[in-house]
Write an enzyme that holds these catalytic residues in place. Structure first.
Site, PDB file in Angstrom:
ATOM      1  CG  LEU A 314     -31.896  42.705  69.897  1.00 25.54           C
ATOM      2  CD1 LEU A 314     -32.709  43.538  68.922  1.00 25.54           C
ATOM      3  CD2 LEU A 314     -31.774  41.287  69.385  1.00 25.54           C
ATOM      4  CG  ASP A 315     -23.621  42.759  70.477  1.00 28.24           C
ATOM      5  OD1 ASP A 315     -23.286  43.875  70.882  1.00 28.24           O
ATOM      6  OD2 ASP A 315     -22.880  42.020  69.807  1.00 28.24           O
ATOM      7  CE  LYS A 316     -23.038  49.215  66.588  1.00 30.46           C
ATOM      8  NZ  LYS A 316     -22.291  48.741  65.389  1.00 30.46           N
ATOM      9  CB  THR A 319     -26.967  40.923  66.985  1.00 34.11           C
ATOM     10  OG1 THR A 319     -26.064  40.109  67.741  1.00 34.11           O
ATOM     11  CG2 THR A 319     -28.388  40.462  67.236  1.00 34.11           C
ATOM     12  CE  LYS A 498     -22.396  45.131  74.705  1.00 37.76           C
ATOM     13  NZ  LYS A 498     -22.022  44.251  73.575  1.00 37.76           N
TER      14      LYS A 498
END
Length: 647
Positions: A314-316, A319, A498
C-alpha cells in the site's frame, strides 16, 4: 410490418426451439396411443429432433470449418445415428434436452450480465443545456465539452463535469457502488448516469458521450466478461482432445461389440455440458457482482490471480492517509499567550507563503473564527527552514529549530516539544513573535478513519502480509503504521525503490497486489501480480490500465474485491468437480449397463442446472459484506475456502 417484427421476435426468443420441439414430442407420445398411428408418431418424433437439432448441427459444421471438434459434434453424430437406426425417441430426447441446455445457458449468461445491462440502462438520453441564455433539450451525445448543463431534481446527470453553481444530492451507485446520496456543491465533480435526489446544479461539461466515466465502465465490463480466465483456457484445451477421444472410444466400442446403440449412447453421455458452462458462468457472475459494487476487474485471468493474493503493498499518502495535511497540534509555550494567539500569528505569517503546509494552518485559524484577512507587510521564505514575515510591524518567525537559531530566538524550551511531535509522525513548526518563542504548531496527513479496519479485513480474508511503501520519513511512516496495524514498513522510497520492494515480495513467494495512485507508483503497479487503482471515478487512464479499478475512494472495497475473487474461484472449482463427477458416473453407467441415452441426457441437464444455480450465488452480496465486523468476513472466507478445497 408488425407481423414481420413479431415473427422476428419469436425466432429470437431463446425458448422458441425447445418449446416447439417439446410440443412435437408430446404430440408424438400422444399419437402413439392411437391404433394405427405409429408412422405419424415416428414422423412427429423425427420432426422434434430436426427442430431441436438443426441449430446444433449448424454449430458443429461451423466449428469443423474452423478445425474445432466441439461438444455439438458429439450430439449431432449421436442424434443422426439414432434416427438412422430407428431410435427416434432417443434422437428427439437428446436434441431437445441439449436445446434446453443452450437456452438455460443463454438465459443464465444474460442474467449474470445484468450488471452491464443496468449500467447501459442508466446511461442518460437527453440533456438540458444553456445556449444563448435559453434552456435547450438535446440528446446527451450532442452536448459539447465546456457547455453548461442543468441538472434538476430527479434528473440524470448526462455528462461528466464540474459544478459551477448550486447544491444537490446525487445517487452515485451506478459509478462507485456508494448506496447513500452524495452532496455536491460548487467545484465538485459529477458523473454521467448519476441521479439527482434534490437540489439544482449548473454543471460545466468536461466529458461527453464515449468520454464519460460511465461509458468507460461499460466498455471495461464488456471486455472483462469476454476475457478468458486461465481455467477457461485450460478447458478449451481439454475439450480439444476430449471430444475426439470420446468419438474414437465410441467407434471402437461399436466395432468391438457390434452394438450401435451402445456406441451412440457413449457419444451422448460423454458430452460434458456442465463442464463447458462451469467456468464462463462463474466468471461473468463474479465480474458482474463486482461491477455492481463499484469494483471493475479487467478479466477472468485477473479474477483468478486476485484469489491467490497473499501480500498487499500500500502506498501511504492518499491511500492509508487522506493525502491532505491538517493542523493537529497547537502548543503554547509563552505564558502570556493562549492558543488563539499562537495559531493567529502563525496563520497571518503563512498568508504570504506558497508552501503546502501554509494552507492547513490558515484553514484551522479560519475555522477557529480568527481574522486572517490581508497579507503580511513583508514575507521572506527560507527554503528548507520556514518563513520570516512582518505582520502589523511585528517580526514573526515560523519554522524549524535551525531557523529559530538563525533568527537569534532562544530555543531551550522548544527542542523537546519539536522532537516529541516529530516522533509522533507530525511536522512541527515553532512560532516566535518579536524574538520571543510563542509556541509550536504541527500538521500531519490525517490517517483515514477506515484504514485500520481495512487492514484487519485483509488479514481476515487470507492476506498474510500488508506492507506500507512510502517516500516519507521513517518517523512519519512508523507513526501511521502504528495506527493502522500494517505488518511491515518501508520508508524513504523512490518510485524505483517501490518497484524493488514489490519484486522482493514476489521473490519470497508472495502473490502481490499493489495499491497506489498510478502516478509515482506506476512501475510498482505494473510489476505487481495485480495492480489496484483506488478512487478512480472519472479517471479514464486508471480505469483502462488497472487490473482492478475501485471506483469509490473507499478502503473497504479492497478486501471486498479479494473476497469476491476467492468466492468466484471457489465456485469455479465446485462447478468443475460437479461436472467431472457427473460425466465419470454416467460413463461408468453406460459401460456397465443401466444408463440409456435419454436418461444420460436428463442427468446431464440436471448437472447443468446445478452448475448454473451454484454460479448464480455470486450475484448475491454475501451477508459478511453487509456486516461491519471482521469476524463475519473471516467466517465467510473460511466457508468458501473450505467448500472450494473439498471441491
Amino acid at each position: 410490418m408488425d407481423e414481420v417484427r413479431t415473427r422476428w421476435q419469436w425466432r429470437q426468443w431463446r425458448w422458441s426451439v425447445p418449446l416447439v420441439s417439446g410440443l412435437l414430442i408430446a404430440a408424438s407420445l400422444a399419437s402413439a396411443r392411437v391404433p394405427g398411428a405409429g408412422l405419424a408418431s415416428d414422423l412427429l418424433m423425427v420432426a422434434a429432433a430436426v427442430v431441436a437439432g438443426a441449430g446444433i448441427v449448424r454449430q458443429a459444421a461451423r466449428a469443423l470449418t474452423a478445425r474445432v471438434v466441439g461438444i455439438d459434434l458429439l450430439v449431432s453424430v449421436a442424434a443422426i445415428g439414432a434416427v438412422i437406426i430407428g431410435e427416434h425417441w432417443e434422437a428427439a430426447a437428446v436434441t431437445f434436452l441439449f436445446a434446453v441446455g443452450h437456452a438455460l445457458e443463454s438465459a443464465t449468461l444474460t442474467r449474470t450480465r445484468s450488471a452491464l445491462a443496468e449500467l447501459v440502462a442508466v446511461a442518460p438520453d437527453v440533456a438540458v443545456v444553456l445556449r444563448d441564455g435559453e434552456q435547450v433539450e438535446v440528446h446527451a451525445a450532442a452536448v459539447a465539452a465546456g457547455e453548461t448543463v442543468l441538472v434538476k431534481n430527479g434528473a440524470q446527470v448526462p455528462v461528466d463535469g464540474v459544478v459551477l453553481s448550486g447544491n444537490g444530492a446525487l445517487d452515485e451507485a451506478a459509478i462507485t457502488g456508494e448506496s447513500m446520496p452524495v452532496e455536491k456543491a460548487e467545484g465538485d465533480r459529477v458523473f454521467a448516469g448519476t441521479v439527482s435526489h434534490g437540489g439544482f446544479l449548473q454543471v460545466r461539461a468536461t466529458g461527453v458521450g464515449a468520454d464519460t466515466t460511465l461509458a468507460r465502465i461499460i466498455h471495461r465490463v464488456e471486455e472483462a466478461q469476454d476475457a478468458k480466465a486461465r481455467t477457461a483456457a485450460f478447458m478449451d484445451r481439454f475439450s480439444a482432445w476430449y471430444t475426439p477421444g470420446i468419438i474414437a472410444s465410441a467407434l471402437v466400442l461399436g466395432l468391438a461389440t457390434g452394438d450401435v446403440v451402445l456406441a451412440l449412447t457413449l457419444l451422448v453421455i460423454g458430452c460434458p455440458g456442465a463442464l463447458v458452462i462451469s467456468i464462463p458462468v462463474a466468471v461473468v457472475a463474479g465480474i458482474g457482482r463486482g461491477a455492481r459494487d463499484g469494483i471493475l476487474i479487467k478479466g477472468g485471468e485477473f479474477l483468478e490471480t486476485s484469489a491467490r493474493i497473499d501480500a498487499v503493498a500500500l502506498d501511504k499518502t492518499g491511500t492509508l492517509t487522506e493525502g491532505r495535511p491538517h493542523l493537529t497540534d497547537v502548543v503554547v509555550l509563552d505564558p502570556a499567550r493562549d492558543r488563539d494567539d499562537v495559531l493567529g500569528w502563525a496563520a497571518r505569517a503563512e498568508a504570504g507563503s506558497e508552501h503546502p503546509l501554509a494552507r492547513p494552518i490558515i484553514e484551522a485559524a479560519r475555522a477557529a473564527g480568527l481574522d486572517v484577512t490581508g497579507l503580511p507587510d513583508s514575507t521572506e521564505p527560507v527554503p528548507g527552514r520556514g518563513i520570516v514575515a512582518t505582520v502589523d510591524g511585528h517580526r514573526v518567525v515560523v519554522g524549524n529549530l535551525a531557523l529559530l537559531r538563525a533568527q537569534d530566538v532562544a530555543v531551550a524550551d522548544v527542542e523537546t516539544t519539536l522532537d516529541s511531535l516529530a516522533a509522533a509522525g507530525r511536522t512541527p513548526m515553532a512560532v516566535a513573535v518579536d524574538g520571543v518563542l510563542a509556541g509550536v504548531v504541527a500538521v500531519a496527513d490525517r490517517v483515514r478513519p477506515d484504514a485500520e479496519q481495512m487492514v484487519r479485513d485483509l488479514h481476515a480474508v487470507g492476506v498474510r502480509r500488508v506492507v506500507m511503501l512510502t517516500g516519507d520519513t521513517r518517523q512519519v511512516a512508523e507513526a501511521v503504521a502504528a495506527q493502522v496495524g500494517v505488518d511491515e514498513v518501508r520508508a524513504g522510497l523512490l518510485p524505483e525503490d517501490k518497484l524493488a520492494a514489490v519484486r522482493d515480495l514476489q521473490s519470497r513467494g508472495h502473490v502481490v497486489a499493489m495499491v497506489g495512485d498510478g502516478v509515482n507508483d506506476a512501475p510498482a503497479l505494473a510489476t505487481a501480480d495485480i495492480g489496484v487503482a483506488m478512487g478512480v471515478a472519472g479517471t479514464g487512464v486508471a480505469i483502462e490500465t488497472a487490473d482492478i479499478a475501485l471506483m469509490a475512494d473507499d478502503l473497504a472495497k479492497l478486501p471486498q474485491s479479494v473476497r469476491l475473487a476467492r468466492r468466484t474461484v471457489a465456485v469455479m472449482r465446485q462447478n468443475i468437480a460437479i461436472a467431472l463427477a457427473t460425466v465419470a458416473a454416467l460413463l461408468a453407467g453406460v459401460l456397465f449397463g443401466g444408463v440409456t441415452m435419454a436418461v444420460g441426457m436428463l442427468v446431464h441437464e440436471v448437472s447443468v442446472l446445478v452448475v448454473i444455480a451454484n454460479a448464480m450465488r455470486l450475484l448475491r452480496r454475501p451477508a459478511a459484506t453487509r456486516s461491519t465486523g471482521a469476524g463475519g468476513d473471516a467466517a465467510a472466507y473460511e466457508m468458501e475456502r473450505t467448500v472450494g478445497a473439498r471441491a
